[in-house]
Write a protein that holds these residues in place. Structure first.
Motif, PDB file in Angstrom:
ATOM      1  N   THR A 173       0.828  -1.204   0.000  1.00 25.16           N
ATOM      2  CA  THR A 173       0.000   0.000   0.000  1.00 25.16           C
ATOM      3  C   THR A 173       0.859   1.249   0.000  1.00 25.16           C
ATOM      4  O   THR A 173       2.063   1.211   0.230  1.00 25.16           O
ATOM      5  CB  THR A 173      -0.933   0.020   1.217  1.00 25.16           C
ATOM      6  N   PHE A 627     -15.310  -2.843  -3.086  1.00 20.33           N
ATOM      7  CA  PHE A 627     -15.388  -1.859  -2.009  1.00 20.33           C
ATOM      8  C   PHE A 627     -16.586  -2.131  -1.100  1.00 20.33           C
ATOM      9  O   PHE A 627     -16.551  -1.854   0.081  1.00 20.33           O
ATOM     10  CB  PHE A 627     -15.476  -0.436  -2.577  1.00 20.33           C
ATOM     11  N   VAL A 723      -6.510  -2.822  -1.370  1.00 18.01           N
ATOM     12  CA  VAL A 723      -7.348  -1.708  -0.952  1.00 18.01           C
ATOM     13  C   VAL A 723      -8.690  -2.223  -0.437  1.00 18.01           C
ATOM     14  O   VAL A 723      -9.093  -1.940   0.685  1.00 18.01           O
ATOM     15  CB  VAL A 723      -7.558  -0.721  -2.119  1.00 18.01           C
ATOM     16  N   PHE A 724      -9.352  -3.035  -1.253  1.00 16.87           N
ATOM     17  CA  PHE A 724     -10.680  -3.427  -0.757  1.00 16.87           C
ATOM     18  C   PHE A 724     -10.671  -4.641   0.155  1.00 16.87           C
ATOM     19  O   PHE A 724     -11.691  -5.017   0.689  1.00 16.87           O
ATOM     20  CB  PHE A 724     -11.757  -3.491  -1.844  1.00 16.87           C
ATOM     21  N   LYS A 726      -8.829  -4.389   2.794  1.00 18.21           N
ATOM     22  CA  LYS A 726      -8.782  -3.678   4.076  1.00 18.21           C
ATOM     23  C   LYS A 726     -10.005  -2.808   4.307  1.00 18.21           C
ATOM     24  O   LYS A 726     -10.516  -2.720   5.410  1.00 18.21           O
ATOM     25  CB  LYS A 726      -7.528  -2.803   4.108  1.00 18.21           C
ATOM     26  N   TYR A 727     -10.435  -2.119   3.251  1.00 15.52           N
ATOM     27  CA  TYR A 727     -11.518  -1.168   3.435  1.00 15.52           C
ATOM     28  C   TYR A 727     -12.712  -1.586   2.620  1.00 15.52           C
ATOM     29  O   TYR A 727     -12.778  -1.302   1.429  1.00 15.52           O
ATOM     30  CB  TYR A 727     -11.094   0.239   2.976  1.00 15.52           C
ATOM     31  N   ASN A 728     -13.651  -2.289   3.202  1.00 17.49           N
ATOM     32  CA  ASN A 728     -14.900  -2.505   2.485  1.00 17.49           C
ATOM     33  C   ASN A 728     -16.070  -2.348   3.421  1.00 17.49           C
ATOM     34  O   ASN A 728     -15.990  -2.643   4.616  1.00 17.49           O
ATOM     35  CB  ASN A 728     -14.896  -3.844   1.748  1.00 17.49           C
ATOM     36  N   SER A 731     -17.480  -5.452   5.610  1.00 18.68           N
ATOM     37  CA  SER A 731     -16.806  -5.889   6.826  1.00 18.68           C
ATOM     38  C   SER A 731     -17.046  -4.862   7.930  1.00 18.68           C
ATOM     39  O   SER A 731     -17.105  -5.200   9.104  1.00 18.68           O
ATOM     40  CB  SER A 731     -15.314  -6.095   6.568  1.00 18.68           C
ATOM     41  N   VAL A 732     -17.233  -3.605   7.538  1.00 23.99           N
ATOM     42  CA  VAL A 732     -17.537  -2.571   8.530  1.00 23.99           C
ATOM     43  C   VAL A 732     -18.905  -2.844   9.153  1.00 23.99           C
ATOM     44  O   VAL A 732     -19.072  -2.819  10.371  1.00 23.99           O
ATOM     45  CB  VAL A 732     -17.512  -1.169   7.870  1.00 23.99           C
TER      46      VAL A 732
END
Lengths: 735, 735
Positions: A173, A627, A723-724, A726-728, A731-732
């Motif tokens: 990253t 995402f 990227v996705f 870690k950040y999607n 999962s949040v």
């Protein structure tokens, strides 16, 4: 042996190929163009093709800039820059190849007209095609060498990467861009141009073709390439933008995809191990082998191409045989070169380490065996599609026969043939995948793909020579030259169609292998590996399963949209041609000149307009869903899309080819009781024309675009995965 | 609460349903048949249908005996016997339902003729259809109750099974047959009949239909059902063997598949846990819930069906509304019943155990919520396919419009619509799969399938009433009755077509859910579970991956073979009809009687001959490849086949439906500029007829057969899994 020296070999191959391409470019351009009428028609085709490609590149430049900016912002500046280099290489090859094709076409006609010598005409056509072939492989390797050199993430940086204690993928990253990430960016750049060139060109060429046929052949009953048909120049432009520029960027993309999937897999498979065992040299070898192999293949192609251009040919030379010899020389040098590379490059390593860490069951020859399996699979798939689509065999004869019962049964029979034809190629593919994996692990699957594409410069030269000859025939027809000229160009064109079948086998085969390698790289990247280091994706994890089901619908939707796009553009063309027939007096008697330009504009505008949404969908779906639903979902999405796209590509290619040849079989008088001129011939032929028209967008727009669809989906997912992962959104929400 | 008492409830539901079916059977049979001509035609249809089904059952009996013998030899005698019971139930329901349909058709015509009352005619038709509906659900449950009772592997044996210390699946070989194995045998018996009835019936009906249309409509320009057309009786027979018997066995199979996949999953998911925690009561509940839910649904259907048969209807009743009310009553009772069952049956268990062991996130209401999700998905998928196939909406209107440009663009447009239409249903499916999994684990996915099929008796009644009305119209036409009679039957028929769209949504939806549950059961059976007890299948394991790619080709090959089978049989029919038109003088003037019988024989012989290979392939591929390559390969095979079959089923169903309705739209004068009688109408209509003819085998033979294909593949794999997990060639070679 200093491995770095091998990169110099690659550089030398690139310089050689590009120099030869330039040579052939200028030799071709210096040839005479023939009569005023010929020059005029050729200029019209050239202007039309240039205008289209410029417009298209403008659109692509905008979209590409956005993607590059996003890559720089979210992934790394190296990835963004590599992306731009890839896009430039692909766009450049497409442009140069198309440019020379539009110069070569009329010169082929003129050579045929002046010499009446098939051998000399073949040389002119093949010289033109070779520019594209050499540019495709040369530019692809050139870009890769630049990426290696500029970013310094080639061999001399590997030690730094390995110097860290983290596995590579955790470095992926921000500015600390990893090796594989930058290479993926390069591949993505090539993919995006290929996608637009293939889709845009595919819509253009079939809209013009269908438009010309639907009114010209079916309503006005005038022959193909008749100058009275207003869409005929647009049809010829289409050959250049679709079958030349589209095909060139497509195969450049395949070539890069195959090569880099090998490098990336080598890196991911072994970087971690190399770190533990200190076997840095083996890692370096894994990363260099694909590039060097490609370089050796390119040298083989230069030899094969110049063999054909330099040996004396008889006036009535056997075109098919000569082209085959050129291809076989290229392939032979590649295979022998690969053997030597595999033997010497992997000679000094511990066999046991290679076996356990990489799955090289056959020691240092493992990559070579895998490559051979790939080449064999490509050839066999080509032969199978030849069986299903050539009118020498039962399936296509059956379709031709069913034309006696009208268009409905012709369609039905062709559909059925296409569907049934999926099984055999897929079994061959399966055997080759399992075999190359068994002998050389996942790296072997990538080697199989590289093997298929190692002599791509030769196959693209042959593939490009086809539409050049096709165009040459059109120019002969429109310039009212002696029918003998047309006979010569027709002969060249017919051979081009046959050799294209094998090319298709390599296209679908290499796309499957390369995509599977990319999929594995993708899975490695988010750590989908099990206890024994085997890459995994649990397909019955509900999120992955849903991804797979939705993913399988993407190629269907994409295909449907492309078919509609072609139909829509063709419909406008039909209206325009009808309007001209109606409103321009004397046009059908050949007394008034049709308005070619408007037809060209309609095809251009139509395809540029219609290509955007399917292309954007292909790019956006994996990114957006990544995402939202995360990496596991996208993993499933890719599996579903790959599986469905392989089936649809085989189905559309074979059904379309079979319909086309069934029509030709009827025209050649192959069906009993309905020879030309006999009662009932027209009805049967009309039914066959319906089949051919339905098959056109399937085989020439949809089929080739599906290969790119899955490759661009895999590549963009690979670039974005960290990227996705870690950040999607999902999962949040869940956490 | 004594859970065993609930089985009595199921038994009572079965007795109620079968008694009601018998009642309606005899009431229908007692009605008057009308004129001599009507009786004669009805008898011809009846004799043709009976002859076909008897021949077909003879073939199935032979194949079934072989399968039963193999099951007894290799799996267990219980499995073999359960298989026979399943086959008998399915064959019985198909036979009884078809029999009454061939009695009801002429009685519907007569009711319309005597009363000119839509309400009364609707009742006669629906009464006939209800026999099939009630038999389907009644026989399915009856067989399940017998299997539970005879083999004593119902509730009272669970304790014995759990008494062992091994997980269930290790008990699955030889004479020590397990619970799930026997149930799978029962499901397989139903599947095999469904496969042959669907495929054989599908080929029959479309061969007759296409044969009749190709010569009758296109060449001789005589209307549908015209008695001068020799294939017209065969066409009517086809409705009975395809749309009645085929559909009945198909939905019986779906019903059983959904129900038993729930039971089997419950057993596999929880038997191990129950053993550890001693929660035997929860296990019992999991195993009983699907059966009791189905029983309650059946009672709901009896109420819904008799509501429509007993309430007074107006002469010009709104047929669509009345049928909807009957269906909604049935569905409503099912939903409310399911709520109560879910609430009370799971009330007393520890919420935490249900959550961790089963994934019941919503406590005791989890199964109910999953069922609701399934029902909602079925309805939405139905509405989506309505959107893509009804001529009230853009897609079908677009196809109708493109008929103006000839048959090629009609085909192209329909194909594109079908392909694009895959995406939305698949998203709905995905949401429902993920949702039902999220709320109630894998058991929830099975509950969703059961939910969709809980009111199957009502939907089958409506689905069967359609072809009965269709037949009634044909008889009216052929008996030269007053056009008003035909108007009444046409009205009933048209409504039947509309309601069929929603039925298709349930068919594809429930097939997907049930197959996924079966796939999970399959994976459990060979221990494909990871550390946290989650079922797994690593799709990038090369053997599994190759399996998936080859598996995806199976539905394509199967579809292609079915299309060819229909075309082949239709071609014979075309030749026969042409021969009769040519050789029987006065036939087209209505002075001579056509030879209906030969046409019936051609359709019978053709379909019986052509159905064998595709059916055997469907059964043989998973078994043979399992023995050679082992269970992981078959796991991949199933995943690939399921994904591809879902896509193709949606594609063929929607493309075919859209072509059909596009033609109707043109006939109804919907396309501007080409109303009936206007210049150019014939050309446009002919183009639309080509689309319709191409779509016929897609939507009525291929689409429905694909659902069964994946279910029988999954079921047979499940039955055989332990055998080929232990004994396969590949593992022998590798080791």
């Amino acid at each position: 042996m200093a491995l770095e020296l091998l990169l110099i070999l690659v550089g030398a191959a690139v310089i050689l190929a590009v120099a030869c391409a330039a040579l052939n470019y200028f030799i071709t351009k210096k040839l005479k163009e023939g009569t005023d009428r010929m020059q005029e028609i050729a200029a019209a085709i050239r202007v039309g093709a240039n205008a289209f490609i410029k417009y298209e590149y403008k659109i692509v430049a905008i979209i590409g800039s956005v993607v590059a900016a996003l890559l720089i912002a979210f992934v790394s500046w190296q990835t963004g820059l590599a992306f731009i280099i890839g896009a430039l290489m692909s766009a450049g090859a497409g442009f140069v190849g198309m440019k020379i094709a539009t110069y070569a076409n009329v010169r082929v006609t003129n050579t045929a007209n002046e010499t009446r010598d098939t051998g000399k005409t073949l040389k002119t056509a093949f010289r033109g095609g070779s520019v594209m072939g050499l540019c495709v492989a040369g530019f692809a390797l050139l870009g890769a060498v630049i990426v290696y050199a500029v970013f310094g993430i080639g061999c001399h940086q590997i030690n730094d990467v390995i110097g860290t204690t983290k596995p590579l993928w955790t470095n992926w990253t921000g500015l600390d861009a990893g090796f594989t990430m930058t290479l993926s960016g390069y591949a993505l750049g090539c993919s995006i141009i290929a996608l637009f060139n293939r889709v845009g060109g595919g819509i253009y060429t079939k809209a013009a073709d269908m438009g010309a046929d639907l009114v010209g052949k079916t309503e006005a009953h005038i022959p193909e390439d008749d100058p009275r048909n207003p869409a005929t120049i647009a049809d010829n432009v289409g050959d250049n933008v679709g079958d030349v520029a589209g095909l060139g960027s497509d195969l450049l993309e395949s070539f890069v995809g195959a090569m880099l999937s090998g490098v990336i897999l080598g890196c991911e498979l072994y970087a971690h191990q190399a770190l533990l065992t200190g076997q840095v040299q083996l890692l370096k070898t894994l990363l260099l082998f694909p590039m060097v192999f490609s370089g050796v293949g390119l040298i083989g192609c230069v030899i094969g191409i110049f063999y054909l251009l330099l040996i004396p040919l008889k006036k009535n030379t056997n075109v098919h045989m000569q082209l085959n010899i050129a291809t076989w020389i290229s392939a032979g040098v590649s295979v022998v070169g690969c053997f030597l590379l595999s033997f010497f490059m992997f000679k000094d390593f511990n066999t046991e380490i290679m076996k356990t860490a990489l799955g090289f069951k056959a020691g240092n020859l493992s990559p070579w065996i895998a490559a051979i399996l790939g080449i064999a699979a490509g050839i066999i798939i080509g032969i199978i599609s030849e069986y299903y689509t050539s009118y020498d065999y039962k399936p296509t004869k059956g379709i031709a026969k069913s034309a006696k019962e009208g268009s409905a049964l012709t369609i039905t029979e062709g559909m059925a043939t296409g569907m049934i034809s999926c099984m055999l190629p897929v079994i061959v593919l399966g055997v080759a995948i399992y075999g190359s994996y068994a002998v050389a692990g996942m790296y072997g699957v990538a080697c199989a793909a590289i093997g298929m594409l190692s002599f791509v410069a030769a196959t693209v030269s042959v593939d490009t020579y086809g539409p050049i000859s096709d165009n040459a025939g059109g120019i002969a027809e429109m310039s009212f030259l002696d029918p003998e000229v047309r006979e010569i160009t027709d002969q060249l064109d017919a051979v081009g169609n046959t050799t294209a079948a094998i090319g298709k086998g390599f296209a679908i085969g290499s796309a499957s292998f390369a995509t599977l390698s990319l999929l594995c790289s993708y899975l490695y990247a988010f750590g989908g590996i099990d206890a024994v280091g085997m890459v995994t994706l649990n397909i019955v994890n509900p999120l992955t399963l849903v991804g797979a089901i939705v993913g399988a619908a993407i190629p269907f939707m994409f295909s449907g949209m492309l078919i509609q796009a072609v139909a829509k553009a063709a419909r406008h063309m039909v209206e325009e041609v009808r309007r001209q027939f109606r409103e321009i007096p004397g046009i059908l008697e050949g007394e008034a000149k049709p308005d070619y330009k408007t037809c060209i504009e309609i095809s251009s505008r139509g395809s540029l307009k219609e290509m955007k949404i399917p292309c954007l969908i292909a790019i956006a779906i994996p990114v957006v869903s990544g995402f939202i639903f995360g990496a596991e979902f996208v993993g499933g999405l890719l599996v579903g899309a790959i599986i469905a796209a392989i089936m649809l590509a085989i189905y559309t290619g074979n059904a379309g080819g079979a319909w086309d040849n069934a029509k030709k079989f009827i025209e050649s008088g192959g069906v009993e009781g309905v020879k030309k001129g006999e009662e009932g011939y027209d009805g049967v032929h009309d039914a066959a024309v319906v089949g051919d028209t339905v098959g056109d967008p399937l085989k020439d727009t949809v089929g080739p675009s599906l290969d790119i669809l899955i490759k661009i989906m895999s590549t963009i997912s690979l670039v974005m995965v960290v990227v996705f992962y870690k950040y999607n959104l999902f999962s949040v929400i869940i956490k």
